[in-house]
Design a protein around this motif. Structure first.
Motif, PDB file in Angstrom:
ATOM      1  N   SER A  24       5.607 -11.470   0.375  1.00  8.66           N
ATOM      2  CA  SER A  24       4.738 -10.536  -0.348  1.00  8.66           C
ATOM      3  C   SER A  24       3.386 -11.154  -0.667  1.00  8.66           C
ATOM      4  CB  SER A  24       5.414 -10.072  -1.646  1.00  8.66           C
ATOM      5  OG  SER A  24       5.532 -11.140  -2.566  1.00  8.66           O
ATOM      6  N   ALA A  25       3.311 -12.480  -0.599  1.00 12.39           N
ATOM      7  CA  ALA A  25       2.049 -13.171  -0.866  1.00 12.39           C
ATOM      8  C   ALA A  25       1.193 -13.326   0.396  1.00 12.39           C
ATOM      9  CB  ALA A  25       2.329 -14.550  -1.461  1.00 12.39           C
ATOM     10  N   ALA A  26       1.667 -12.786   1.525  1.00 16.12           N
ATOM     11  CA  ALA A  26       0.937 -12.897   2.782  1.00 16.12           C
ATOM     12  C   ALA A  26      -0.398 -12.157   2.706  1.00 16.12           C
ATOM     13  CB  ALA A  26       1.768 -12.337   3.933  1.00 16.12           C
ATOM     14  N   ILE A  27      -1.308 -12.530   3.592  1.00 16.37           N
ATOM     15  CA  ILE A  27      -2.627 -11.904   3.632  1.00 16.37           C
ATOM     16  C   ILE A  27      -2.499 -10.450   4.075  1.00 16.37           C
ATOM     17  CG2 ILE A  27      -4.881 -11.951   4.766  1.00 16.37           C
ATOM     18  CD1 ILE A  27      -4.524 -14.983   5.053  1.00 16.37           C
ATOM     19  N   VAL A  28      -3.176  -9.552   3.371  1.00 17.67           N
ATOM     20  CA  VAL A  28      -3.157  -8.126   3.696  1.00 17.67           C
ATOM     21  C   VAL A  28      -4.401  -7.807   4.519  1.00 17.67           C
ATOM     22  CG1 VAL A  28      -3.104  -5.788   2.765  1.00 17.67           C
ATOM     23  CG2 VAL A  28      -1.957  -7.646   1.542  1.00 17.67           C
ATOM     24  N   ARG A  29      -4.188  -7.198   5.683  1.00 16.17           N
ATOM     25  CA  ARG A  29      -5.303  -6.869   6.564  1.00 16.17           C
ATOM     26  C   ARG A  29      -5.308  -5.379   6.891  1.00 16.17           C
ATOM     27  NH1 ARG A  29      -3.507 -11.818   8.917  1.00 16.17           N
ATOM     28  NH2 ARG A  29      -5.085 -13.473   8.825  1.00 16.17           N
ATOM     29  N   VAL A  30      -6.467  -4.765   6.767  1.00 13.96           N
ATOM     30  CA  VAL A  30      -6.648  -3.356   7.147  1.00 13.96           C
ATOM     31  C   VAL A  30      -7.996  -3.241   7.852  1.00 13.96           C
ATOM     32  CG1 VAL A  30      -6.659  -0.965   6.403  1.00 13.96           C
ATOM     33  CG2 VAL A  30      -5.461  -2.668   5.029  1.00 13.96           C
ATOM     34  N   TYR A  78      -3.701  -3.370  -0.757  1.00 14.23           N
ATOM     35  CA  TYR A  78      -3.868  -2.522   0.428  1.00 14.23           C
ATOM     36  C   TYR A  78      -4.662  -1.265   0.067  1.00 14.23           C
ATOM     37  CZ  TYR A  78      -2.582  -0.536   4.972  1.00 14.23           C
ATOM     38  OH  TYR A  78      -2.622  -0.016   6.248  1.00 14.23           O
ATOM     39  N   LEU A  79      -4.309  -0.654  -1.066  1.00 17.03           N
ATOM     40  CA  LEU A  79      -5.029   0.544  -1.504  1.00 17.03           C
ATOM     41  C   LEU A  79      -6.508   0.239  -1.731  1.00 17.03           C
ATOM     42  CD1 LEU A  79      -2.172   1.737  -1.771  1.00 17.03           C
ATOM     43  CD2 LEU A  79      -2.849   2.676  -3.985  1.00 17.03           C
ATOM     44  N   ARG A  80      -6.787  -0.876  -2.379  1.00 18.50           N
ATOM     45  CA  ARG A  80      -8.182  -1.258  -2.640  1.00 18.50           C
ATOM     46  C   ARG A  80      -8.944  -1.475  -1.337  1.00 18.50           C
ATOM     47  NH1 ARG A  80      -9.399   0.403  -7.656  1.00 18.50           N
ATOM     48  NH2 ARG A  80      -8.068  -0.531  -9.259  1.00 18.50           N
ATOM     49  N   LEU A  81      -8.305  -2.116  -0.364  1.00 19.50           N
ATOM     50  CA  LEU A  81      -8.960  -2.348   0.926  1.00 19.50           C
ATOM     51  C   LEU A  81      -9.271  -1.036   1.639  1.00 19.50           C
ATOM     52  CD1 LEU A  81      -6.941  -5.425   2.257  1.00 19.50           C
ATOM     53  CD2 LEU A  81      -9.347  -5.406   1.562  1.00 19.50           C
ATOM     54  N   CYS A  82      -8.472  -0.017   1.372  1.00 23.27           N
ATOM     55  CA  CYS A  82      -8.711   1.315   1.955  1.00 23.27           C
ATOM     56  C   CYS A  82      -9.710   2.127   1.146  1.00 23.27           C
ATOM     57  CB  CYS A  82      -7.395   2.078   2.072  1.00 23.27           C
ATOM     58  SG  CYS A  82      -6.271   1.433   3.326  1.00 23.27           S
ATOM     59  N   GLY A  83     -10.240   1.529   0.095  1.00 23.84           N
ATOM     60  CA  GLY A  83     -11.232   2.213  -0.723  1.00 23.84           C
ATOM     61  C   GLY A  83     -10.641   3.187  -1.732  1.00 23.84           C
ATOM     62  N   ILE A  84      -9.353   3.060  -2.006  1.00 20.77           N
ATOM     63  CA  ILE A  84      -8.686   3.971  -2.936  1.00 20.77           C
ATOM     64  C   ILE A  84      -8.942   3.517  -4.375  1.00 20.77           C
ATOM     65  CG2 ILE A  84      -6.495   4.974  -3.659  1.00 20.77           C
ATOM     66  CD1 ILE A  84      -7.426   5.773  -0.821  1.00 20.77           C
ATOM     67  N   GLU A  85      -9.496   4.383  -5.185  1.00 22.17           N
ATOM     68  CA  GLU A  85      -9.730   4.095  -6.602  1.00 22.17           C
ATOM     69  C   GLU A  85      -8.828   4.924  -7.506  1.00 22.17           C
ATOM     70  OE1 GLU A  85     -13.889   4.562  -7.313  1.00 22.17           O
ATOM     71  OE2 GLU A  85     -14.452   2.822  -6.093  1.00 22.17           O
ATOM     72  N   SER A  86      -8.278   5.998  -6.962  1.00 24.86           N
ATOM     73  CA  SER A  86      -7.345   6.838  -7.711  1.00 24.86           C
ATOM     74  C   SER A  86      -6.436   7.543  -6.721  1.00 24.86           C
ATOM     75  CB  SER A  86      -8.091   7.871  -8.569  1.00 24.86           C
ATOM     76  OG  SER A  86      -8.830   8.757  -7.749  1.00 24.86           O
ATOM     77  N   LEU A  87      -5.306   8.040  -7.218  1.00 25.10           N
ATOM     78  CA  LEU A  87      -4.345   8.747  -6.379  1.00 25.10           C
ATOM     79  C   LEU A  87      -4.215  10.188  -6.869  1.00 25.10           C
ATOM     80  CD1 LEU A  87      -1.630   5.949  -6.265  1.00 25.10           C
ATOM     81  CD2 LEU A  87      -2.964   6.741  -4.289  1.00 25.10           C
ATOM     82  N   ASP A  88      -4.350  11.117  -5.953  1.00 28.70           N
ATOM     83  CA  ASP A  88      -4.159  12.518  -6.314  1.00 28.70           C
ATOM     84  C   ASP A  88      -2.683  12.812  -6.545  1.00 28.70           C
ATOM     85  OD1 ASP A  88      -6.971  13.854  -5.828  1.00 28.70           O
ATOM     86  OD2 ASP A  88      -6.635  12.438  -4.193  1.00 28.70           O
ATOM     87  N   TYR A  89      -1.819  12.154  -5.748  1.00 27.80           N
ATOM     88  CA  TYR A  89      -0.376  12.337  -5.879  1.00 27.80           C
ATOM     89  C   TYR A  89       0.325  10.996  -5.718  1.00 27.80           C
ATOM     90  CZ  TYR A  89      -1.695  17.175  -4.864  1.00 27.80           C
ATOM     91  OH  TYR A  89      -2.290  18.403  -4.894  1.00 27.80           O
ATOM     92  N   LEU A  90       1.395  10.836  -6.476  1.00 25.83           N
ATOM     93  CA  LEU A  90       2.278   9.679  -6.353  1.00 25.83           C
ATOM     94  C   LEU A  90       3.701  10.217  -6.243  1.00 25.83           C
ATOM     95  CD1 LEU A  90       2.697   6.592  -6.411  1.00 25.83           C
ATOM     96  CD2 LEU A  90       2.826   6.742  -8.905  1.00 25.83           C
ATOM     97  N   VAL A 286      -2.026   5.413  17.157  1.00 24.93           N
ATOM     98  CA  VAL A 286      -1.070   4.601  16.426  1.00 24.93           C
ATOM     99  C   VAL A 286      -1.276   3.141  16.774  1.00 24.93           C
ATOM    100  CG1 VAL A 286       1.384   4.210  15.912  1.00 24.93           C
ATOM    101  CG2 VAL A 286       0.586   6.505  16.520  1.00 24.93           C
ATOM    102  N   SER A 287      -1.374   2.306  15.741  1.00 23.64           N
ATOM    103  CA  SER A 287      -1.597   0.879  15.978  1.00 23.64           C
ATOM    104  C   SER A 287      -1.285   0.094  14.716  1.00 23.64           C
ATOM    105  CB  SER A 287      -3.063   0.647  16.392  1.00 23.64           C
ATOM    106  OG  SER A 287      -3.258  -0.707  16.768  1.00 23.64           O
ATOM    107  N   LYS A 288      -1.291  -1.241  14.825  1.00 22.54           N
ATOM    108  CA  LYS A 288      -1.151  -2.102  13.659  1.00 22.54           C
ATOM    109  C   LYS A 288      -2.378  -1.900  12.772  1.00 22.54           C
ATOM    110  CE  LYS A 288       1.360  -5.644  16.272  1.00 22.54           C
ATOM    111  NZ  LYS A 288       1.363  -7.060  16.707  1.00 22.54           N
ATOM    112  N   SER A 289      -2.193  -1.967  11.463  1.00 21.73           N
ATOM    113  CA  SER A 289      -3.285  -1.629  10.549  1.00 21.73           C
ATOM    114  C   SER A 289      -4.447  -2.597  10.635  1.00 21.73           C
ATOM    115  CB  SER A 289      -2.771  -1.563   9.117  1.00 21.73           C
ATOM    116  OG  SER A 289      -2.388  -2.848   8.653  1.00 21.73           O
ATOM    117  N   GLY A 290      -4.191  -3.849  11.031  1.00 17.67           N
ATOM    118  CA  GLY A 290      -5.259  -4.839  11.078  1.00 17.67           C
ATOM    119  C   GLY A 290      -6.027  -4.846  12.383  1.00 17.67           C
ATOM    120  N   GLU A 291      -5.628  -4.025  13.332  1.00 18.84           N
ATOM    121  CA  GLU A 291      -6.288  -4.037  14.647  1.00 18.84           C
ATOM    122  C   GLU A 291      -7.343  -2.948  14.772  1.00 18.84           C
ATOM    123  OE1 GLU A 291      -3.171  -3.713  17.548  1.00 18.84           O
ATOM    124  OE2 GLU A 291      -2.540  -5.798  17.269  1.00 18.84           O
TER     125      GLU A 291
END
Length: 291
Positions: A24-30, A78-90, A286-291
């Motif tokens: 879980s401490a691995a580097i997150v790439r998007v 991951y959410l922050r890297l995607c530019g997410i500041e709030s969620l409309d639904y959870l 469809v692809s890996k998120s970091g590619e």
């Protein structure tokens, strides 16, 4: 001999938890430059043996589950890297800790519009994680709502429809898995079916419901464990995403073999890491998120 078996199981569980904590401490790439070009994105986030799915459509965002507690930081990053500041639904599909465990950190860090879950309080073994999430939500003035079968809401230009469970009353076995919230999301001609931890019992009920299940993309239920082949034949997906770590590999082998034989393009989170399905209303990329 029985004592040895119990010790072995406990040791195996400790090793599994250690692996998850380190992983879980691995580097997150998007690759945000790649995916931001698409109006509809479905991110299957690698959270080891668990689920976490981020949907983004035309400026709105919905998160489904957040893995075990120690994966919450990964999901939030991951959410922050995607530019997410709030969620409309959870959406919490069900109470198990590999889905609900990381949600408390989400509601404590991100503003949330509405929360859907099958229950308001859990009674399962790891109930403390779900109930902690529910209490954190209530402290923010949010109530956990149970969506009814067939109910619909909009996520940007996408339509989100509840196609399961058919009935929230207790299943004869694997109760929490089989009352997982199941969503079918469509954007133009793009469609994706998200099965939570639903198993054969829930699949059979969904097949009888008469609701549309056929979808381009399917997130395989319960990490590929106890799945119904006839159900997947009806879904007829072009792409299948199988979440879960190597610990579930042998138990998901049967459905993975079936899907490959049916010509479905299989994406295994345990091998690929996080995967993104991006749609333009017509086709999927469809692809890996970091590619």
């Amino acid at each position: 001999m029985k004592k040895f078996g119990m010790v072995f199981l406990a040791f195996s569980a400790m090793l599994s938890l250690l692996w998850h904590w380190l992983h879980s401490a691995a580097i997150v790439r998007v690759n945000t430059a790649q995916w931001s070009k698409y109006p509809f994105q479905v991110h299957f986030i690698d959270v080891g043996h668990g689920d976490s799915i981020l949907l983004i459509c035309e400026g709105q965002a919905m998160l489904i589950d957040a893995g075990m507690p120690f994966w919450s930081k990964t999901v939030r990053k991951y959410l922050r890297l995607c530019g997410i500041e709030s969620l409309d639904y959870l959406v919490c599909t069900h109470e198990h800790w590999d889905h609900a465990g990381g949600l408390r950190g989400i509601v404590e860090e991100f503003p949330v519009g509405r929360i859907y879950a099958p229950v308001r309080r859990a009674e399962c073994v790891a109930k403390g994680y779900f109930n902690g999430f529910a209490e954190a939500a209530e402290a923010k003035g949010l109530q956990l709502e149970r969506p009814e079968l067939g109910s619909v809401w909009q996520l940007g230009g996408a339509e989100v429809k509840v196609v399961g469970p058919v009935d929230y009353t207790p299943a004869p076995s694997h109760v929490e898995n089989n009352h997982s919230i199941v969503l079918r999301v469509t954007y133009g001609d793009n469609s994706v079916l998200l099965l939570g931890d639903s198993e054969k019992y829930a699949h059979e009920a969904m097949l009888k419901s008469g609701l549309e299940l056929k979808s381009d993309v399917v997130k395989v239920g319960h990490h590929g464990i106890r799945q119904d082949k006839e159900f997947y034949e009806a879904v007829a997906a072009k792409y299948a995403i199988v979440p879960g770590a190597n610990m579930s590999k042998s138990r998901s082998a049967d459905i993975e073999k079936y899907l490959r034989g049916a010509g479905t393009e299989l994406w295994l989170i345990r091998e690929a890491g996080s995967v993104v399905c991006a749609g333009d209303g017509y086709e999927w990329t469809v692809s890996k998120s970091g590619e």
